[in-house]
Each structure stands twice: as C-alpha cells, then as structure tokens.
Design a protein around this motif. Structure first.
Motif, PDB file in Angstrom:
ATOM      1  N   THR A  48       0.833  -1.192   0.000  1.00  0.00           N
ATOM      2  CA  THR A  48       0.000   0.000   0.000  1.00  0.00           C
ATOM      3  C   THR A  48       0.872   1.247   0.000  1.00  0.00           C
ATOM      4  OG1 THR A  48      -1.729  -1.154   1.218  1.00  0.00           O
ATOM      5  CG2 THR A  48      -1.814   1.246   1.236  1.00  0.00           C
ATOM      6  N   LYS A  89      -4.891   6.393  -1.172  1.00  0.00           N
ATOM      7  CA  LYS A  89      -4.141   5.160  -1.025  1.00  0.00           C
ATOM      8  C   LYS A  89      -4.366   4.267  -2.234  1.00  0.00           C
ATOM      9  CE  LYS A  89      -3.781   4.778   4.003  1.00  0.00           C
ATOM     10  NZ  LYS A  89      -4.078   3.917   5.186  1.00  0.00           N
ATOM     11  N   ASP A 145      -2.925   0.307  -4.090  1.00  0.00           N
ATOM     12  CA  ASP A 145      -2.166  -0.935  -3.963  1.00  0.00           C
ATOM     13  C   ASP A 145      -1.215  -1.043  -5.140  1.00  0.00           C
ATOM     14  OD1 ASP A 145      -3.544  -1.608  -1.673  1.00  0.00           O
ATOM     15  OD2 ASP A 145      -5.053  -2.799  -2.734  1.00  0.00           O
ATOM     16  N   HIS A 193      -7.976   2.943  -3.339  1.00  0.00           N
ATOM     17  CA  HIS A 193      -8.886   2.833  -2.186  1.00  0.00           C
ATOM     18  C   HIS A 193      -9.891   3.988  -2.190  1.00  0.00           C
ATOM     19  CE1 HIS A 193      -6.622  -0.365   0.007  1.00  0.00           C
ATOM     20  NE2 HIS A 193      -5.636   0.098  -0.760  1.00  0.00           N
TER      21      HIS A 193
END
Length: 505
Positions: free
Chosen positions: A436, A489, A491, A505
């Motif tokens: 992340t 955020k 990934d 996110h």
C-alpha cells in the motif's frame, strides 16, 4: 565620465530575428546568429567596424545543428577577434548565466565589449525533413551534425521506466508538479485547469503585441485548454497549446560593454540598460527525491536573493518575464516570488515559450532583449527575468534597470543561497515496491490520437521513502483523469522494472 564606475557592465544593444512560418526554410543558425549580432551592434548606434573590438563572444547551445567550432565560425563571420569564446551548456537558464559571465569579465577588466547570442532553426530543419531533405548547412561537427545531448541520461531510472522522459519528454515531469501543487492548494481539478487557461490566455495577449512572436494572436482560455483534434491532450492536465513551442526559427543577441567603453563610443544614455543582480540555484534533479513536490525551494531562494541584493522587493518590479516552458514553471515561480495572483499578461514581456516561441537554450536572450526594450520605453521601472533548466532543477533570476546600480547593489552570495536550498529535506527512492502506498503526484499520458495510453505517479511509502509507479488499467486511468488522486491510497505490485497500481482505495 558620468560618475558611474567605469567597469560597470551595461547592455547597449539588443536584437531578435524571427523567420515567419510562411518564409521557411530560413537561414542556417550560424547565419541567423550573424544577423542578430550585427543588428545588436546597430541597435547600439554603432557601425560594423565596432565588431572588430568585440573581445568576448558567448553562445548558447544549439539543438538544430552541431558546428565544428561555432564560436570561432561566428567570430570569423563578424570579423571579431573575441579572444574569449564560450559555449553555454544546454539549459533554459543559459542566456542569463552567459550574460552574468560576460558582465563579470567586464567588471574584472578582462573584457570591454561582449556579444551574447544564440538561436535555433528547428522549424527550418523540420521543413527540410518534410521534403525528404537534409539541410546543406556549413561546418558540420566531424561526429555528425545531430544534437548530441541526451536529457534522459540526466534522469532517474525509475522516471524513465514509467515514461517520464519518453516522447515529448519533460512535459510529463512538469505536469506532475502542477498536479501536486493543485492538491497542495486544495483546488478542484476543473477549477485548476480553468486557472491554467486564464494564465495562458493572458500570455497570448502579450504575444499578440510582440512583432517577434511565433504566434502573434490572442486566444481565449477554452481554445487553449479544451482537447480537440488540433489541440490534443499531451500530459494531463496539459494540451498541445499549453506547452512550449520548440520548433521555431528564432535567434537573439545582446551586446554588453563597460560604462567606459559606452562613453568613449558615444552610446546614448537612452540605450543603456544595466544588469543589476542575478542569482542561480539548483533543486535536486530527481523529482521524487524532493519532499515538497509542489514548490521549488531553489526558485524561492534565488528569487529572493536577487531582489534583496538589489535592495528592492517584488512590488517594485513592474516588468517580469517568467520562464514558461510549461505552466508549472510559471506557477512555481509566481509562488516563489509571492505573486500567485499576478495575471498572465503581467508575468511575461514576450508572450512566453508556448506563444512567443521557445528556441531551446536561447529563450532567455529573447526575454532579456524584450525586457531591455520595455525598460528603455519606461525608464523609471525595474525588470526581472527568470530561467529554468534541466527538468526544472536549475533556476536563475536577474534584475535590470536603466539606472546604474549604486554602491548598495551587490551580487548575491550564491554558495550561501545554495547551502540554504541543500538543507531542504529529501526522500529515498525505492526501486521496486509492493504494498500500500499513497499518491504524491501523478499524470496521465496520451497517444497522438488523444487516447490515454498510460499514467505515471510518484508514491509516498510507509517508511517515508518514495517509489515510481505506472498506471495501465483503463478504468484506473479514467479515475485519475476525473478525480483528485493525490493523497489517495493505492495498492502497488512490483514488476520487472517498476511497480504498477492495481487498485485505488
């Protein structure tokens, strides 16, 4: 004598030569340089015989054609002895740094009169190639006339891996900066884009009044920022009409001499413009290393140093020409100088690189020449020019006036200024990362049909390091174009060369 230190450097001659598009192909660079040098001498009220007295000849780097010995070839054309000859490095700061070099030689008594010139014939080069021809220009470099400098070699491998130096090159890197600034200021994407358009539209107004501009036409903001077939998106949020026009045929020259030489040659006071102060500073070249992606500490330090050394503030400066290869260069400079609300028609005297034209490393010579003309016409005012080079890591600011600098005017302590900049916090760059992360800056890149091809981002990691990532998923690209993604955020999955964003996110 007029009471001024006889070794005071003064700018007495200016010239610019622009080949209009309907006249292409124009003269080769060497011939264009000769034209502007002769015109600068004429502008000073001198005849061609004075060229023999030029003892310093300084040239900006030329992208259009590599000559075997450009300074010597130009000196020969001009009939100038020019015992000191110098070629500047490829950089948007070069015009001013060469003026500084010439002025310092005059202050030290190492020269009495200098010519600083440069220019490009990239539009002519393109015209020849469209006809399937190679220009038969003179004195090619033995290793070949093609431009030898590779900007990509100056960049971090992670930047190259996510495409920040491919294709139109620097535009991607500069777009990242504007998006980081937008998020830092908390301005909505559509509103920020509109602000960019307003600034640029104001710059076109100045270009329309500049007879030497490449595009002498005022434009509305919608014309500049709205994507369409003839104004494709290049790097979000920039369209083609928002970035520097490099393929131009523009050359410029400025003549400097000592006050003593000007007096002895009868140059009128109305022709004289004095370089007061100048300061150069550098940010780290790698963007991701900089903790503050949304601003330039080097710009702020160099700009303030140039003003402080002159004993003036930015409020005293009526005429400004901010280097404008891309909108972020303008915005960062306005922030650094404390003039974020100064409109587009009051931050340039030329019209800027997208509209007046950006002839490679020589743009600042057109800027200085135009600034001198403004100050001659309005002699009670101050002028300031700025330059940007090496992917917005190199910066220079300079002040000018028709009044000779008094004893209170001093040159900035550049090492001290640089030491101040070097104390800025930096980040470590991680080559490969999975996990992340949080978006620090990003842009989306487009193909020539205007379709999003991929994206690039710099991410903050949990350990205060940074990584470069790419965006290839089309749904994610659409999201990055429609929403503010800085601070979000994501990934990241590491690949062979660089990580990719797989989910937001």
């Amino acid at each position: 004598m007029n009471g001024v230190d006889p070794r005071t450097p003064v700018l007495v001659g200016i010239a610019q030569h622009t080949v209009k598009r309907q006249e292409l192909p124009g003269p080769e660079p060497l011939s264009a340089w000769e034209i502007v040098c002769r015109d600068a001498m004429s502008d000073a009220g001198l005849d061609a015989r004075s060229l023999s007295e030029v003892d310093a000849l300084l040239l900006t780097d030329c992208m259009s054609w590599r000559y075997d010995d450009p300074a010597a070839r130009l000196a020969e054309r001009l009939g100038a002895s020019a015992s000191f000859r110098h070629i500047g490095p490829p950089s948007g700061t070069s015009g001013q740094t060469l003026v500084n070099l010439a002025a310092n030689r005059i202050r030290r008594g190492e020269a009495s009169v200098a010519l600083v010139c440069g220019g490009e014939a990239l539009a002519s080069l393109r015209a020849y190639r469209k006809q399937g021809e190679q220009p038969a220009w003179s004195f090619p470099h033995p290793e070949g006339p093609e431009f030898a400098f590779d900007l990509d070699e100056q960049q971090h491998p992670g930047e190259a891996a996510i495409g920040l130096t491919e294709g139109v090159g620097a535009v991607y890197n500069f777009a990242l900066r504007d998006i980081a600034r937008r998020a830092h200021l908390g301005i909505a994407p559509k509103d920020y884009r509109r602000q960019l358009g307003q600034t640029l539209a104001g710059m076109t107004e100045i270009a329309a009044a500049n007879p030497s501009a490449w595009f002498s036409q005022a434009r509305e903001e919608d014309f500049l920022i709205e994507p369409r077939a003839e104004n494709r998106l290049v790097a979000y949020p920039y369209t083609k009409h928002m970035v520097a026009m490099l393929e131009v045929d523009i050359s410029a020259a400025v003549m400097l001499c000592s006050e003593e030489w000007a007096d002895s040659h009868g140059i009128g006071q109305e022709r004289r413009v004095y370089p007061w102060t100048s300061c150069y500073a550098e940010d780290p070249v790698y963007l991701a290393v900089r903790r503050k992606i949304w601003c330039s500490p080097a710009m702020a330090a160099a700009g303030e140093a140039a003003l402080s050394a002159a004993g003036i503030t930015i409020a005293d400066v009526k005429y400004i020409d901010l280097y404008s290869c891309f909108p972020s260069a303008v915005n960062f400079a306005r922030d650094a100088l404390g003039i974020p609300d100064r409109p587009g028609n009051r931050i340039t005297v030329t019209g800027g690189l997208p509209y007046a034209g950006g002839p490679g490393s020589s743009y600042m010579l057109t800027s200085i020449a135009r600034m001198a003309a403004c100050l001659r016409a309005d002699p009670a005012e101050f002028g300031m020019v700025s330059g940007v080079g090496m992917m917005m890591s190199n910066h220079v600011f300079a002040t000018y006036s028709t009044t000779p600098p008094g004893a209170h005017v001093r040159q900035p302590d550049q090492p001290a200024v640089q030491a101040e900049v070097d104390r800025e916090p930096t980040c470590v760059i991680v080559d490969a990362y999975s996990g992340t992360a949080r978006i620090a800056a990003y842009t989306v890149m487009y193909d020539r049909d205007g379709a999003a091809s991929h994206g690039a981002a710099i991410c903050d990691l949990p350990n205060d390091a940074r990584c470069h990532v790419q965006i290839v998923d089309q749904d994610l690209l659409a999201l990055f174009e429609s929403e503010e993604m800085v601070g979000r955020k994501v990934d990241v999955v590491a690949g062979d060369r660089v990580g990719s964003i797989v989910r937001a996110h």
